[in-house]
Design a protein around this motif. Structure first.
Motif, PDB file in Angstrom:
ATOM      1  N   SER A 134      -1.739   2.870  -3.358  1.00 19.92           N
ATOM      2  CA  SER A 134      -0.970   1.659  -3.034  1.00 19.92           C
ATOM      3  C   SER A 134       0.251   2.041  -2.219  1.00 19.92           C
ATOM      4  CB  SER A 134      -0.523   0.946  -4.320  1.00 19.92           C
ATOM      5  OG  SER A 134       0.427   1.743  -5.020  1.00 19.92           O
ATOM      6  N   GLY A 135       0.873   1.032  -1.617  1.00 18.89           N
ATOM      7  CA  GLY A 135       2.097   1.286  -0.866  1.00 18.89           C
ATOM      8  C   GLY A 135       3.205   1.797  -1.764  1.00 18.89           C
ATOM      9  N   GLU A 136       3.302   1.226  -2.964  1.00 19.99           N
ATOM     10  CA  GLU A 136       4.338   1.656  -3.904  1.00 19.99           C
ATOM     11  C   GLU A 136       4.161   3.125  -4.295  1.00 19.99           C
ATOM     12  OE1 GLU A 136       3.816  -2.776  -4.351  1.00 19.99           O
ATOM     13  OE2 GLU A 136       2.483  -1.032  -4.188  1.00 19.99           O
ATOM     14  N   GLU A 137       2.894   3.505  -4.528  1.00 20.14           N
ATOM     15  CA  GLU A 137       2.615   4.890  -4.902  1.00 20.14           C
ATOM     16  C   GLU A 137       2.934   5.845  -3.746  1.00 20.14           C
ATOM     17  OE1 GLU A 137      -1.187   7.500  -6.538  1.00 20.14           O
ATOM     18  OE2 GLU A 137      -1.177   5.317  -6.822  1.00 20.14           O
ATOM     19  N   ALA A 138       2.680   5.395  -2.525  1.00 19.54           N
ATOM     20  CA  ALA A 138       2.987   6.211  -1.353  1.00 19.54           C
ATOM     21  C   ALA A 138       4.489   6.438  -1.221  1.00 19.54           C
ATOM     22  CB  ALA A 138       2.451   5.537  -0.095  1.00 19.54           C
ATOM     23  N   LEU A 139       5.274   5.371  -1.411  1.00 24.36           N
ATOM     24  CA  LEU A 139       6.733   5.487  -1.303  1.00 24.36           C
ATOM     25  C   LEU A 139       7.282   6.421  -2.381  1.00 24.36           C
ATOM     26  CD1 LEU A 139       7.675   1.766  -0.540  1.00 24.36           C
ATOM     27  CD2 LEU A 139       7.576   3.688   1.068  1.00 24.36           C
ATOM     28  N   LEU A 147      -1.710   8.865   6.716  1.00 29.93           N
ATOM     29  CA  LEU A 147      -2.823   7.987   7.073  1.00 29.93           C
ATOM     30  C   LEU A 147      -2.731   6.771   6.166  1.00 29.93           C
ATOM     31  CD1 LEU A 147      -3.673  10.706   8.339  1.00 29.93           C
ATOM     32  CD2 LEU A 147      -6.035  10.085   7.865  1.00 29.93           C
ATOM     33  N   LEU A 148      -2.490   5.616   6.768  1.00 29.21           N
ATOM     34  CA  LEU A 148      -2.113   4.431   5.990  1.00 29.21           C
ATOM     35  C   LEU A 148      -3.061   3.264   6.257  1.00 29.21           C
ATOM     36  CD1 LEU A 148      -0.024   2.977   4.190  1.00 29.21           C
ATOM     37  CD2 LEU A 148       1.385   2.635   6.228  1.00 29.21           C
ATOM     38  N   ASP A 149      -3.731   2.812   5.197  1.00 35.13           N
ATOM     39  CA  ASP A 149      -4.619   1.660   5.317  1.00 35.13           C
ATOM     40  C   ASP A 149      -3.782   0.389   5.491  1.00 35.13           C
ATOM     41  OD1 ASP A 149      -7.096   0.260   5.233  1.00 35.13           O
ATOM     42  OD2 ASP A 149      -6.685  -0.294   3.159  1.00 35.13           O
ATOM     43  N   VAL A 150      -4.250  -0.499   6.361  1.00 35.40           N
ATOM     44  CA  VAL A 150      -3.497  -1.726   6.631  1.00 35.40           C
ATOM     45  C   VAL A 150      -3.727  -2.765   5.542  1.00 35.40           C
ATOM     46  CG1 VAL A 150      -3.247  -3.682   8.200  1.00 35.40           C
ATOM     47  CG2 VAL A 150      -3.442  -1.372   9.118  1.00 35.40           C
ATOM     48  N   GLN A 151      -5.012  -3.021   5.204  1.00 36.91           N
ATOM     49  CA  GLN A 151      -5.333  -4.083   4.244  1.00 36.91           C
ATOM     50  C   GLN A 151      -5.301  -3.545   2.812  1.00 36.91           C
ATOM     51  OE1 GLN A 151      -7.699  -3.615   6.921  1.00 36.91           O
ATOM     52  NE2 GLN A 151      -6.848  -5.235   8.178  1.00 36.91           N
ATOM     53  N   MET A 152      -4.187  -3.796   2.123  1.00 37.25           N
ATOM     54  CA  MET A 152      -4.058  -3.410   0.720  1.00 37.25           C
ATOM     55  C   MET A 152      -3.446  -4.576  -0.051  1.00 37.25           C
ATOM     56  SD  MET A 152      -2.749   0.577   0.730  1.00 37.25           S
ATOM     57  CE  MET A 152      -1.197   0.198   1.574  1.00 37.25           C
ATOM     58  N   PRO A 153      -3.867  -4.791  -1.288  1.00 37.80           N
ATOM     59  CA  PRO A 153      -3.268  -5.867  -2.093  1.00 37.80           C
ATOM     60  C   PRO A 153      -1.809  -5.540  -2.413  1.00 37.80           C
ATOM     61  CG  PRO A 153      -4.726  -4.500  -3.428  1.00 37.80           C
ATOM     62  CD  PRO A 153      -4.925  -4.063  -2.017  1.00 37.80           C
ATOM     63  N   GLY A 154      -1.015  -6.578  -2.574  1.00 38.70           N
ATOM     64  CA  GLY A 154       0.400  -6.336  -2.846  1.00 38.70           C
ATOM     65  C   GLY A 154       1.113  -5.920  -1.573  1.00 38.70           C
ATOM     66  N   MET A 155       1.692  -4.740  -1.565  1.00 41.32           N
ATOM     67  CA  MET A 155       2.380  -4.227  -0.392  1.00 41.32           C
ATOM     68  C   MET A 155       1.356  -3.681   0.609  1.00 41.32           C
ATOM     69  SD  MET A 155       5.256  -1.182  -0.132  1.00 41.32           S
ATOM     70  CE  MET A 155       6.348  -1.972  -1.314  1.00 41.32           C
ATOM     71  N   ASP A 156       1.174  -4.378   1.727  1.00 43.67           N
ATOM     72  CA  ASP A 156       0.177  -3.928   2.696  1.00 43.67           C
ATOM     73  C   ASP A 156       0.722  -2.780   3.555  1.00 43.67           C
ATOM     74  OD1 ASP A 156       1.853  -5.017   4.622  1.00 43.67           O
ATOM     75  OD2 ASP A 156       0.548  -6.713   5.079  1.00 43.67           O
ATOM     76  N   GLY A 157      -0.098  -2.314   4.490  1.00 41.86           N
ATOM     77  CA  GLY A 157       0.291  -1.169   5.300  1.00 41.86           C
ATOM     78  C   GLY A 157       1.515  -1.418   6.157  1.00 41.86           C
ATOM     79  N   PHE A 158       1.628  -2.631   6.725  1.00 42.85           N
ATOM     80  CA  PHE A 158       2.777  -2.947   7.574  1.00 42.85           C
ATOM     81  C   PHE A 158       4.084  -2.880   6.783  1.00 42.85           C
ATOM     82  CE2 PHE A 158      -0.558  -5.626   9.801  1.00 42.85           C
ATOM     83  CZ  PHE A 158      -0.741  -4.714  10.837  1.00 42.85           C
ATOM     84  N   THR A 203       4.592  -1.294   3.941  1.00 37.68           N
ATOM     85  CA  THR A 203       4.804   0.096   3.518  1.00 37.68           C
ATOM     86  C   THR A 203       5.427   0.902   4.646  1.00 37.68           C
ATOM     87  OG1 THR A 203       2.878  -0.035   2.047  1.00 37.68           O
ATOM     88  CG2 THR A 203       3.695   2.159   2.601  1.00 37.68           C
ATOM     89  N   ALA A 204       4.903   0.735   5.855  1.00 32.58           N
ATOM     90  CA  ALA A 204       5.436   1.454   7.014  1.00 32.58           C
ATOM     91  C   ALA A 204       6.893   1.074   7.275  1.00 32.58           C
ATOM     92  CB  ALA A 204       4.590   1.159   8.251  1.00 32.58           C
ATOM     93  N   ALA A 205       7.210  -0.202   7.102  1.00 35.09           N
ATOM     94  CA  ALA A 205       8.592  -0.647   7.317  1.00 35.09           C
ATOM     95  C   ALA A 205       9.547   0.058   6.364  1.00 35.09           C
ATOM     96  CB  ALA A 205       8.674  -2.161   7.139  1.00 35.09           C
ATOM     97  N   HIS A 206       9.146   0.212   5.106  1.00 35.10           N
ATOM     98  CA  HIS A 206       9.979   0.922   4.129  1.00 35.10           C
ATOM     99  C   HIS A 206      10.127   2.394   4.521  1.00 35.10           C
ATOM    100  CE1 HIS A 206      10.748  -2.065   1.015  1.00 35.10           C
ATOM    101  NE2 HIS A 206       9.497  -2.488   1.129  1.00 35.10           N
ATOM    102  N   ILE A 207       9.033   3.002   4.970  1.00 29.16           N
ATOM    103  CA  ILE A 207       9.062   4.420   5.359  1.00 29.16           C
ATOM    104  C   ILE A 207      10.026   4.627   6.514  1.00 29.16           C
ATOM    105  CG2 ILE A 207       7.688   6.287   6.399  1.00 29.16           C
ATOM    106  CD1 ILE A 207       5.269   5.154   4.832  1.00 29.16           C
ATOM    107  N   LYS A 208      10.000   3.735   7.497  1.00 30.98           N
ATOM    108  CA  LYS A 208      10.831   3.888   8.685  1.00 30.98           C
ATOM    109  C   LYS A 208      12.300   3.571   8.416  1.00 30.98           C
ATOM    110  CE  LYS A 208       7.635   5.374  11.301  1.00 30.98           C
ATOM    111  NZ  LYS A 208       7.668   6.793  11.745  1.00 30.98           N
ATOM    112  N   ARG A 209      12.577   2.850   7.331  1.00 30.49           N
ATOM    113  CA  ARG A 209      13.974   2.545   6.999  1.00 30.49           C
ATOM    114  C   ARG A 209      14.666   3.707   6.297  1.00 30.49           C
ATOM    115  NH1 ARG A 209      12.453  -3.097   6.080  1.00 30.49           N
ATOM    116  NH2 ARG A 209      11.953  -2.638   3.906  1.00 30.49           N
ATOM    117  N   ARG A 210      13.878   4.608   5.702  1.00 33.22           N
ATOM    118  CA  ARG A 210      14.468   5.737   4.991  1.00 33.22           C
ATOM    119  C   ARG A 210      14.756   6.882   5.961  1.00 33.22           C
ATOM    120  NH1 ARG A 210      10.422   6.471  -0.199  1.00 33.22           N
ATOM    121  NH2 ARG A 210      10.946   4.557  -1.335  1.00 33.22           N
ATOM    122  N   GLU A 211      15.958   7.408   5.893  1.00 37.52           N
ATOM    123  CA  GLU A 211      16.325   8.508   6.788  1.00 37.52           C
ATOM    124  C   GLU A 211      15.432   9.731   6.559  1.00 37.52           C
ATOM    125  OE1 GLU A 211      20.277  11.133   8.044  1.00 37.52           O
ATOM    126  OE2 GLU A 211      20.431   9.513   6.591  1.00 37.52           O
TER     127      GLU A 211
END
Length: 226
Positions: free
Chosen positions: A36-41, A53-64, A66-74
C-alpha cells in the motif's frame, strides 16, 4: 563487499509483487515489498532506495497521492519513481503521472526486459552516487586533517592522496561508461540528466582533490555532494 541497492516495489496485489520480483531478481539487488501507499511511506522513513516501482491503481492512497507524499519529503524527493498501470487512460492520465514526479510511466503488461533495463540504469546511478559520497567524505577528512596537522608525515599524506585519486578515477571511468550507454540507448531524459549531475559532482571533487597535490596549496573546500 559492495552494498546492494534497495528497490521499493509498491502494489496491492501479491501476484504483481511476485512478478516484479521474478523480473528484477537478475539484478541481484535488495527488493523490498510494500502492499500500500502507507506501507511504502513507512519503508521510506528508515531506508534509502535507488528507485521506486509504484502501482497507480491502489485502494485507499493511490499511486499519485503516494508519489506526492514522497516528493514533499526532503529525504525522498530525489528518488526516481516508475509508475506502473494496468490501464492506459490516455495522455491526461500519463501527464498526471509525470506531474506527480514520475520519471517513467509504463502500462501493463510490460516487456520484462525493458523494465529490468530501465531499473538497472537507476540502480547504476545510485551506486555511483554512493561511491562519490564516500570519496567526498574521505577527502573532507584529508582536508580537515591537513588543517589541524593531524595527517602525519609527507609520505602518509601522499599515500592517502594517491589512494583517493585512484578510487575517484575508478568512479569517473564507470560514470563515463554509463553516460555513453545512456547516449547509445536514447535513454529517458531524467536518467540522462541524473548522469550529467553525477558527472558535474565528480568534476568538482576531482578539482578539490587536485588542489591538495604538493605545490597547489590545500585551502580549497570540498563541494557539497548532496
Amino acid at each position: 563487499m559492495v552494498q546492494k541497492a534497495k528497490i521499493l516495489l509498491v502494489d496491492d496485489r501479491p501476484e504483481n509483487l511476485l512478478a516484479l520480483e521474478a523480473i528484477l531478481s537478475a539484478l541481484d539487488q535488495t527488493l523490498v515489498r510494500a502492499s500500500s501507499g502507507e506501507e511504502a511511506l513507512k519503508a521510506l522513513l528508515t531506508d534509502d532506495f535507488a528507485v521506486i516501482l509504484l502501482d497507480v491503481q491502489m485502494p485507499g492512497m493511490d499511486g499519485f497521492e503516494t508519489a506526492a507524499h514522497i516528493k514533499r519529503r526532503e529525504r525522498t524527493r530525489d528518488i526516481p519513481i516508475i509508475f506502473l498501470t494496468a490501464i492506459n487512460h490516455g495522455p491526461h492520465h500519463t501527464f498526471r503521472g509525470y506531474a506527480a514526479g514520475a520519471v517513467d510511466y509504463i502500462s501493463k503488461p510490460f516487456d520484462p526486459w525493458v523494465l529490468r533495463a530501465k531499473v538497472s540504469v537507476f540502480v547504476d546511478l545510485y551506486m555511483k552516487n554512493c561511491q562519490l559520497k564516500e570519496q567526498a567524505s574521505l577527502l573532507r577528512l584529508q582536508l580537515e586533517g591537513g588543517g589541524k596537522g593531524a595527517v602525519g608525515d609527507g609520505k602518509e599524506s601522499a599515500g592517502l592522496l594517491a589512494e583517493l585519486s585512484a578510487r575517484l578515477a575508478a568512479v569517473e571511468e564507470q560514470a563515463e561508461a554509463l553516460s555513453k550507454q545512456l547516449d547509445d540507448e536514447s535513454a529517458d531524459a531524467a536518467a540522462v540528466a541524473t548522469a550529467a549531475h553525477l558527472e558535474r559532482k565528480l568534476t568538482g571533487l576531482r578539482r578539490a582533490l587536485d588542489a591538495l597535490e604538493p605545490g597547489t596549496g590545500s585551502t580549497s573546500s570540498v563541494p557539497s555532494q548532496g
